[in-house]
Write a protein that holds these residues in place. Structure first.
Motif, PDB file in Angstrom:
ATOM      1  N   ALA A  30      -0.708  23.550  11.591  1.00  0.00           N
ATOM      2  CA  ALA A  30      -0.614  24.081  13.028  1.00  0.00           C
ATOM      3  C   ALA A  30      -1.762  23.838  13.751  1.00  0.00           C
ATOM      4  CB  ALA A  30       0.021  25.427  13.049  1.00  0.00           C
ATOM      5  N   GLY A  31      -2.870  23.590  13.262  1.00  0.00           N
ATOM      6  CA  GLY A  31      -3.974  23.481  14.165  1.00  0.00           C
ATOM      7  C   GLY A  31      -4.881  24.451  13.958  1.00  0.00           C
ATOM      8  N   LEU A  32      -4.454  25.635  13.452  1.00  0.00           N
ATOM      9  CA  LEU A  32      -5.195  26.948  13.550  1.00  0.00           C
ATOM     10  C   LEU A  32      -6.700  26.863  12.733  1.00  0.00           C
ATOM     11  CD1 LEU A  32      -2.233  29.278  13.222  1.00  0.00           C
ATOM     12  CD2 LEU A  32      -3.559  28.288  15.253  1.00  0.00           C
ATOM     13  N   GLN A  33      -6.529  26.007  11.788  1.00  0.00           N
ATOM     14  CA  GLN A  33      -7.645  25.980  10.730  1.00  0.00           C
ATOM     15  C   GLN A  33      -8.044  24.450  10.324  1.00  0.00           C
ATOM     16  OE1 GLN A  33      -9.904  28.443   9.819  1.00  0.00           O
ATOM     17  NE2 GLN A  33      -8.720  30.204  10.902  1.00  0.00           N
ATOM     18  N   ASP A  34      -9.198  24.191  10.037  1.00  0.00           N
ATOM     19  CA  ASP A  34      -9.418  22.972   9.178  1.00  0.00           C
ATOM     20  C   ASP A  34      -9.656  23.105   7.510  1.00  0.00           C
ATOM     21  OD1 ASP A  34     -12.163  23.367   8.076  1.00  0.00           O
ATOM     22  OD2 ASP A  34     -12.825  23.317  10.468  1.00  0.00           O
ATOM     23  N   VAL A  35      -9.398  21.844   6.832  1.00  0.00           N
ATOM     24  CA  VAL A  35      -9.119  21.952   5.409  1.00  0.00           C
ATOM     25  C   VAL A  35     -10.320  22.675   4.861  1.00  0.00           C
ATOM     26  CG1 VAL A  35      -9.183  20.417   3.663  1.00  0.00           C
ATOM     27  CG2 VAL A  35      -7.787  19.843   5.521  1.00  0.00           C
ATOM     28  N   ASP A  36     -11.514  22.239   5.575  1.00  0.00           N
ATOM     29  CA  ASP A  36     -12.605  22.851   4.770  1.00  0.00           C
ATOM     30  C   ASP A  36     -12.846  24.325   4.879  1.00  0.00           C
ATOM     31  OD1 ASP A  36     -13.681  20.101   4.025  1.00  0.00           O
ATOM     32  OD2 ASP A  36     -14.868  20.050   5.763  1.00  0.00           O
ATOM     33  N   ALA A  37     -12.421  24.839   6.131  1.00  0.00           N
ATOM     34  CA  ALA A  37     -12.528  26.517   6.084  1.00  0.00           C
ATOM     35  C   ALA A  37     -11.409  26.986   5.221  1.00  0.00           C
ATOM     36  CB  ALA A  37     -12.274  26.837   7.495  1.00  0.00           C
ATOM     37  N   VAL A  38     -10.246  26.293   4.901  1.00  0.00           N
ATOM     38  CA  VAL A  38      -9.488  26.846   4.021  1.00  0.00           C
ATOM     39  C   VAL A  38      -9.691  26.854   2.530  1.00  0.00           C
ATOM     40  CG1 VAL A  38      -7.059  26.625   2.976  1.00  0.00           C
ATOM     41  CG2 VAL A  38      -7.263  26.378   5.595  1.00  0.00           C
ATOM     42  N   GLU A  39     -10.356  25.745   2.190  1.00  0.00           N
ATOM     43  CA  GLU A  39     -10.810  25.509   0.931  1.00  0.00           C
ATOM     44  C   GLU A  39     -11.863  26.654   0.526  1.00  0.00           C
ATOM     45  OE1 GLU A  39      -9.989  23.765  -1.601  1.00  0.00           O
ATOM     46  OE2 GLU A  39      -8.122  23.323  -0.285  1.00  0.00           O
ATOM     47  N   GLY A  40     -13.044  26.765   1.640  1.00  0.00           N
ATOM     48  CA  GLY A  40     -13.946  27.706   1.438  1.00  0.00           C
ATOM     49  C   GLY A  40     -13.292  29.109   1.304  1.00  0.00           C
ATOM     50  N   ALA A  41     -12.342  29.356   2.177  1.00  0.00           N
ATOM     51  CA  ALA A  41     -11.946  30.819   1.962  1.00  0.00           C
ATOM     52  C   ALA A  41     -11.004  30.949   0.697  1.00  0.00           C
ATOM     53  CB  ALA A  41     -10.672  30.972   3.171  1.00  0.00           C
ATOM     54  N   LYS A  42     -10.504  30.173   0.129  1.00  0.00           N
ATOM     55  CA  LYS A  42      -9.987  30.102  -1.341  1.00  0.00           C
ATOM     56  C   LYS A  42     -10.743  30.549  -2.352  1.00  0.00           C
ATOM     57  CE  LYS A  42      -6.673  26.709  -1.874  1.00  0.00           C
ATOM     58  NZ  LYS A  42      -6.256  25.430  -2.002  1.00  0.00           N
ATOM     59  N   SER A  43     -12.014  30.132  -2.194  1.00  0.00           N
ATOM     60  CA  SER A  43     -12.929  30.427  -3.148  1.00  0.00           C
ATOM     61  C   SER A  43     -13.540  31.417  -3.088  1.00  0.00           C
ATOM     62  CB  SER A  43     -14.173  29.349  -2.760  1.00  0.00           C
ATOM     63  OG  SER A  43     -14.840  29.729  -1.817  1.00  0.00           O
ATOM     64  N   MET A  79      -1.503  26.831   8.141  1.00  0.00           N
ATOM     65  CA  MET A  79      -2.378  26.847   9.107  1.00  0.00           C
ATOM     66  C   MET A  79      -3.344  25.547   9.697  1.00  0.00           C
ATOM     67  SD  MET A  79      -4.350  30.569   7.898  1.00  0.00           S
ATOM     68  CE  MET A  79      -3.630  32.139   7.944  1.00  0.00           C
ATOM     69  N   VAL A  80      -3.234  24.848   8.768  1.00  0.00           N
ATOM     70  CA  VAL A  80      -4.187  23.416   8.741  1.00  0.00           C
ATOM     71  C   VAL A  80      -3.101  22.696   9.645  1.00  0.00           C
ATOM     72  CG1 VAL A  80      -4.831  21.200   7.840  1.00  0.00           C
ATOM     73  CG2 VAL A  80      -5.477  23.468   6.831  1.00  0.00           C
TER      74      VAL A  80
END
Length: 420
Positions: free
Chosen positions: A59-72, A56-57
């Protein structure tokens, strides 16, 4: 149920779709718990989630911080009672075995309080096949997602309460997705009921020696403006997934042509999957990645606008779209919205039919044969003949499934509008 409200979403099944749906929920701010009977499968969840987030990152659909927050916000659980405790929505994505699903939902129905919504992600099994296993069918529906797209099919069952359907639409909206509420259940729902015949037709073109793999993909890319053709799409979905979907199709002894097609397709796919050519994720499928031939400059150069492969693919696509509309599963505009939402292409099948012209499309159907099934010829033709009878011949005549100039599908907001 909104992000931040008490409770979480419980995902039953830690395979690809369970992980994908959990990641979408957590990206929207929901807490998610993934349950699986296999500890080994659960052990691989963090790696699967990380890989999906990285895609997703990239492909430009999400940023790294959003993904890391989601994983938590994603937890795993091997104990079903613990996984369900406090859940407000349950999404099932286990393998497609009807009896096991019925047993599971009977158990979930007994375990979960009455305000917990229970959903299946299945598109190959019908809601009505499962829902009578529950005492409380009012809270049960299909909520089917599409890997790599933000389209969600919502299919109420015979007893699904309107409040359940409305709450599921709100949930999809909170995810940033597009929901398509079907008028009635349909095998493959809407998008899968169109893309499946396209992929099958593509393979049969190659199997029968009518066209090369590359020319099949060129024909589709020319017609639709897509960045890849059917074989590129199968690499994206995963060749093993395509193989398994065909392998798990029930035998149809009363339809020998369908059984013959199944044998042909499995024989075609078996050596590809068996040699480890699993698609994009393995670096090699029908094409080699990360630099597949279809993405290189000049891939389409010199290829004609129309061809035998184009006629076959376009006919399979639009015939099955017409059948969905004729069966009152969804309206033509909503079928196009679903297609555009899933593929990010500019036009859906009914816009393409308008481009071709409905009389010419009927001629095309006659030439290619009944690619939506011999038994459905009258329904498919009737969908187009009905519009012709209303004085709607297609784009060249100013009116078809859309009004021209300025058709609705070209307007901003088309995908998210209307009844979808």
């Amino acid at each position: 149920m909104r992000p931040g409200d008490p409770g979480h979403v419980c995902f039953i099944g830690a395979g690809t779709m369970g992980c994908y749906n959990a990641l979408l929920a957590s990206l929207a701010g929901y807490d998610a718990v993934i349950y699986d009977i296999s500890r080994e499968t659960l052990f691989g969840v963090p790696q699967t989630i990380s890989a999906m987030g990285a895609q997703m990152v990239a492909a430009g659909l999400q940023d790294v911080d959003a993904v890391e927050g989601a994983k938590s916000r994603i937890a795993t659980q091997h104990d079903l009672t613990a996984a369900l405790y406090g859940a407000k929505l349950v999404s099932e994505s286990i393998f497609e075995n009807l009896e096991i699903k019925r047993e599971l939902f009977a158990d979930l129905d007994a375990r979960c309080p009455s305000d917990v919504m229970l959903t299946t992600n299945s598109s190959s099994l019908m809601v009505s096949d499962i829902e009578d296993a529950l005492v409380d069918g009012s809270r049960f529906a299909a909520l089917h997602s599409h890997l790599g797209a933000m389209l969600f099919d919502i299919v109420p069952g015979p007893r699904t309460a309107p409040e359940t359907t409305a709450a599921l639409k709100d949930y999809v909206s909170n995810l940033g997705g597009i929901s398509l509420v079907l008028n009635k259940e349909n095998k493959g729902y809407v998008f899968n009921a169109m893309i499946g015949p396209v992929l099958a037709t593509a393979m049969l073109q190659v199997i029968d020696g009518a066209a090369s793999m590359e020319d099949v993909d060129r024909a589709w890319m020319k017609r639709t403006g897509s960045p890849m053709g059917p074989f590129g799409m199968m690499d994206l979905f995963g060749t093993a997934l395509i193989y398994d979907s065909w392998k798990n199709r029930p035998a149809m002894p009363d339809q020998p042509l369908m059984d013959l097609m199944k044998r042909k397709v499995l024989s075609f796919l078996a050596p590809i999957v068996g040699s480890g050519r699993l698609g994009m994720k393995s670096g090699h499928g029908f094409y080699t990645y990360p630099d597949p031939a279809y993405s290189r400059p000049g891939f389409l150069d010199g290829y004609p606008e129309t061809s035998g492969a184009d006629y076959a693919l376009t006919s399979a696509w639009t015939q099955n779209a017409a059948l969905i509309a004729a069966n009152d599963v969804a309206e033509p505009h909503d079928i196009d919205r679903a297609w555009i939402a899933a593929t990010r292409q500019a036009k859906g099948p009914f816009a393409i039919l308008d481009d071709i012209g409905l009389e010419r499309a009927l001629t095309l159907f006659a030439v290619t044969g009944p690619l939506a099934g011999i038994e459905n010829i009258a329904k498919v033709s009737g969908c187009l003949l009905g519009k012709l009878g209303e004085g709607c011949p297609g784009a060249a005549g100013g009116k078809g499934f859309y009004d021209y100039p300025g058709p609705a599908y070209a307007e901003a907001g088309f995908v998210g509008g209307g009844a979808i």
